[in-house]
Design an enzyme around this catalytic site. Structure first.
Site, PDB file in Angstrom:
ATOM      1  N   ASP A  72       9.591  -7.262   2.657  1.00  0.00           N
ATOM      2  CA  ASP A  72       8.343  -6.775   2.686  1.00  0.00           C
ATOM      3  C   ASP A  72       7.578  -6.884   4.189  1.00  0.00           C
ATOM      4  O   ASP A  72       7.901  -7.660   5.060  1.00  0.00           O
ATOM      5  CB  ASP A  72       7.440  -7.790   1.838  1.00  0.00           C
ATOM      6  CG  ASP A  72       6.031  -7.231   1.747  1.00  0.00           C
ATOM      7  OD1 ASP A  72       5.720  -6.294   1.034  1.00  0.00           O
ATOM      8  OD2 ASP A  72       5.149  -8.236   2.277  1.00  0.00           O
ATOM      9  N   GLU A 103      11.201  -2.542   4.222  1.00  0.00           N
ATOM     10  CA  GLU A 103       9.819  -1.826   4.183  1.00  0.00           C
ATOM     11  C   GLU A 103       9.443  -1.622   5.594  1.00  0.00           C
ATOM     12  O   GLU A 103       8.891  -2.540   6.204  1.00  0.00           O
ATOM     13  CB  GLU A 103       8.845  -2.653   3.376  1.00  0.00           C
ATOM     14  CG  GLU A 103       7.668  -1.575   3.197  1.00  0.00           C
ATOM     15  CD  GLU A 103       6.725  -2.495   2.538  1.00  0.00           C
ATOM     16  OE1 GLU A 103       5.541  -1.728   1.640  1.00  0.00           O
ATOM     17  OE2 GLU A 103       6.470  -3.879   2.629  1.00  0.00           O
TER      18      GLU A 103
END
Length: 702
Positions: free
Chosen positions: A343, A379
């Protein structure tokens, strides 16, 4: 109770069959107390007797699995200097393998008095704090081994442990919403029917439900609020939270592996649940604030934040880097996971201010003999300056391709001048990855994910509808590149619903037949809806859980998705390991890929900017440059994709017989069950009518 000196490594609580070794890092502590918590909540405090380097440690005989514990760190409290030790706060072990309970929000959990941010709060937090747990490290993995499925054979399914199973009628009530529920045969059968080879789980590291959400009666459903990087989240455990969650998680992984499905974890190493300078003192802040967090230069009372959550992990410090690497290795070696999706990965690359692909974190990952061998997915953005880094990660990594998502959405909703961009994304985004000698597998292709509209809502809403989140609809992305097909939300208008179903199939067909690695968002194949809410991070209820009963009305879409996955798996032309070259194949004048106008002729340079919305894509099965495991040339059937994103029907003229002498329709987004397929085996030169906003896939039979 006598505590022995013990060992400084490994960090955390390590049970060896006769007792448990406790070890915790702190550079700033004067001394550290190990606090054993009994079943009635009473506490026994033992000073850790030894300090080697910067690690405090001790060994406790006859202390075993299930023992709850925490730490109290005695040291300086000077927030302006980045020092926030407070022995009144019972702290979670940063290396805890399991956590029991959850925080009950009270002023005692904070290092200051409410309304007095510069005060010192010496109220004991133990009655309100979650506790670390000693776990049993022993587990019968039987013959479990890493599957190591190549990227080009991978189909990822992004899923939420709880949301997947809470409403499934075939999953027993007592295991719904748990790791055990996800391993249930009904769930595995569904995943296999879709051709899924990797289950990407939204955060399962122990996380915290924010106090601001709790005050509204909401919960942190997504889980991007980590407090324990080694502990599987206890709320997803069916059989207990005194370490049983570890055994349950391992059992889930073993079951999925036996079904040929890898497990990838969505991990949040960029920040923790302790927030900014006004956040609670739960673990890292009280152990060694300066080591674990990026602080503002010149005023270390405040936190440097590139995540939008209040803090960022200090990846410039050796201890934060060790924590991340130790955690990654633990999940691979002890929990047998097969990869990670990071993330806000750009935040991990910020050694100073800008994003640096050669930062210490990437160096460590690249040289690590364990972590470098699993799937690593970035990401590739954060909220800081210069944080959007799609295409900018090192060759070892793959990336969520946000440009793929945006382009495919724009193409099918009819945005102008997107045809060339669509072609680039469909063929693996060579413009992003080829210059660095990366391959199509660097692109994790997706149309929808947990963050944003579901596929059903993407074709049903022009605007977000997040009122249930309690933020006056101000949260969530406002520019979704969605199109409601003429009516906002559910409708009884048959023509609108027919178009919506076709658009869903267009998106899924594009996704599963593009070069790169496809990722399906959980429930999209079932027409899952969130009623227009594109930010259900706080919605732990029916709005975010899959409605399996309603999904039975969408069996056609489910079967269509499975058929696409099978077509992809059976034909390597859809999952090439190298980019197309656009050159003629030896012994032929036909290229490995050809772009055709509706009249059957090849696209000219001017055609790409002409505003046309329809195109034919020829994929040459004899133009695959790879060899198989035995060194033999890979040869496949050729395919012709007729893609019409126009709002009107378009007639395509099939190319001459040098491309193929006989064709058969194998996918039709306007006729998903191929009810008319037997009547449609067109020959070269034939005219094929493609309805508005539809795609046909033709397979060459000769």
């Amino acid at each position: 109770m006598h505590i022995w000196p013990g060992r400084p490594y490994p960090l955390g609580a390590t049970y060896d069959g006769g007792g448990t070794n406790f070890a915790i890092f702190s550079e700033v502590a004067h001394h550290i107390e190990l606090c054993l918590i009994d079943d009635d909540g009473s506490e026994t405090r033992l000073s850790l007797p030894e300090r080697d380097g910067l690690v405090w440690h001790g060994y406790l005989p006859r202390c075993g699995p299930g023992q709850r514990y925490g730490y109290r760190v005695h040291g300086p409290h000077e927030p302006s200097a980045g020092l926030r030790c407070n022995p009144a706060k019972l702290l979670l072990d940063p290396y805890a393998k399991a956590v029991d309970g959850e925080n009950r929000w009270d002023e005692a959990l904070f290092g200051y008095r409410f309304g007095e941010p510069d005060s010192y709060n010496d109220t004991d937090s133990a009655p309100y704090a979650a506790t670390s747990v000693v776990v049993n490290p022993y587990f019968d993995w039987a013959d479990d081994r890493p599957l190591r499925i190549p990227y080009h054979e991978t189909v990822i399914y992004e899923a939420h442990v709880k949301g997947m199973t809470m409403r499934h009628p075939d999953v027993p009530d007592d295991v719904r919403g748990t790791y055990a529920g996800l391993a249930h045969p009904a769930m595995i059968k569904h995943l296999r029917s879709l051709g899924v080879t990797a289950l990407e789980l939204m955060p399962v590291h122990q996380f915290v439900h924010d106090s601001t959400l709790a005050d509204k009666g909401l919960r942190n459903y997504w889980g991007y609020n980590t407090i324990g990087f080694f502990a599987p989240h206890n709320d997803y455990a069916c059989f207990g939270t005194r370490g049983e969650q570890v055994q349950e998680f391992k059992t889930m992984v073993r079951a999925l592996h036996r079904a040929g499905i890898e497990v990838i974890l969505d991990v949040v190493y960029n920040h923790t649940a302790e927030g900014n300078h006004l956040g609670p003192t739960l673990s890292f802040r009280g152990v060694d604030n300066r080591a674990y967090y990026r602080l503002v230069d010149g005023d270390e009372k405040y936190y440097y934040d590139t995540t939008g959550t209040g803090n960022s992990l200090n990846v410039r410090h050796h201890e934060s880097l060790r924590l991340i690497m130790d955690s990654l290795r633990y999940w691979v070696t002890e929990m047998h996971v097969d990869g990670f999706r990071f993330d806000l990965a750009s935040s991990l690359a910020r050694e100073f201010h800008s994003v640096d692909r050669l930062s210490a974190f990437f160096d460590l990952v690249n040289q690590d003999p364990v972590v470098s061998q699993v799937k690593l997915i970035a990401e590739p953005w954060d909220v800081g300056d210069g944080g959007y880094q799609v295409g900018g990660f090192p060759p070892l990594w793959t990336e969520w391709n946000g440009k793929y998502r945006d382009t495919v959405r724009d193409f099918w909703r009819g945005e102008p001048a997107s045809l060339g961009e669509f072609a680039a994304r469909f063929t693996g985004s060579s413009d992003l990855y080829e210059a660095d000698n990366r391959r199509p597998i660097a692109s994790i292709n997706f149309v929808t994910a947990h963050d944003g509209f579901t596929l059903n809502d993407l074709v049903s809403y022009n605007e977000k509808h997040n009122e249930a989140n309690g933020e006056d609809n101000n949260d969530g992305e406002s520019h979704n590149r969605s199109w409601n097909c003429g009516v906002e939300g559910p409708t009884e208008q048959a023509e609108v619903n027919v178009l919506r179903e076709r658009q869903k199939r267009n998106f899924l067909a594009t996704l599963l037949l593009s070069q790169g690695v496809p990722m399906i968002s959980h429930g999209d194949e079932l027409s899952r809806t969130q009623d227009g809410n594109n930010n259900v991070y706080c919605q732990d209820g029916e709005i975010s859980w899959i409605d399996w009963e309603n999904a039975r009305e969408h069996e056609v879409l489910t079967e269509f998705t499975g058929a696409l996955a099978r077509l992809r798996a059976e034909h390597p032309v859809f999952r090439r390991r190298r980019f197309f070259q656009g050159r003629a194949i030896t012994g032929s004048n036909i290229e490995d890929i050809a772009w055709l106008r509706p009249d059957g002729q090849q696209m000219s340079d001017g055609d790409w900017s002409s505003g046309i919305r329809s195109i034919g894509v020829y994929l040459n099965g004899k133009g695959i440059p790879e060899r198989d495991d035995l060194g033999e040339q890979i040869v496949d059937d050729s395919f012709l994709l007729l893609v019409n994103a126009h709002h009107q029907q378009v007639s395509f003229t099939l190319p001459d017989e040098s491309y193929g002498r006989a064709w058969q329709v194998v996918i039709d987004t306007a006729d998903p069950l191929l009810a008319n397929a037997r009547r449609r085996n067109p020959a070269p030169g034939a005219r094929v009518r493609i309805p508005a906003r539809a795609m046909q896939v033709l397979q060459c039979r000769y």
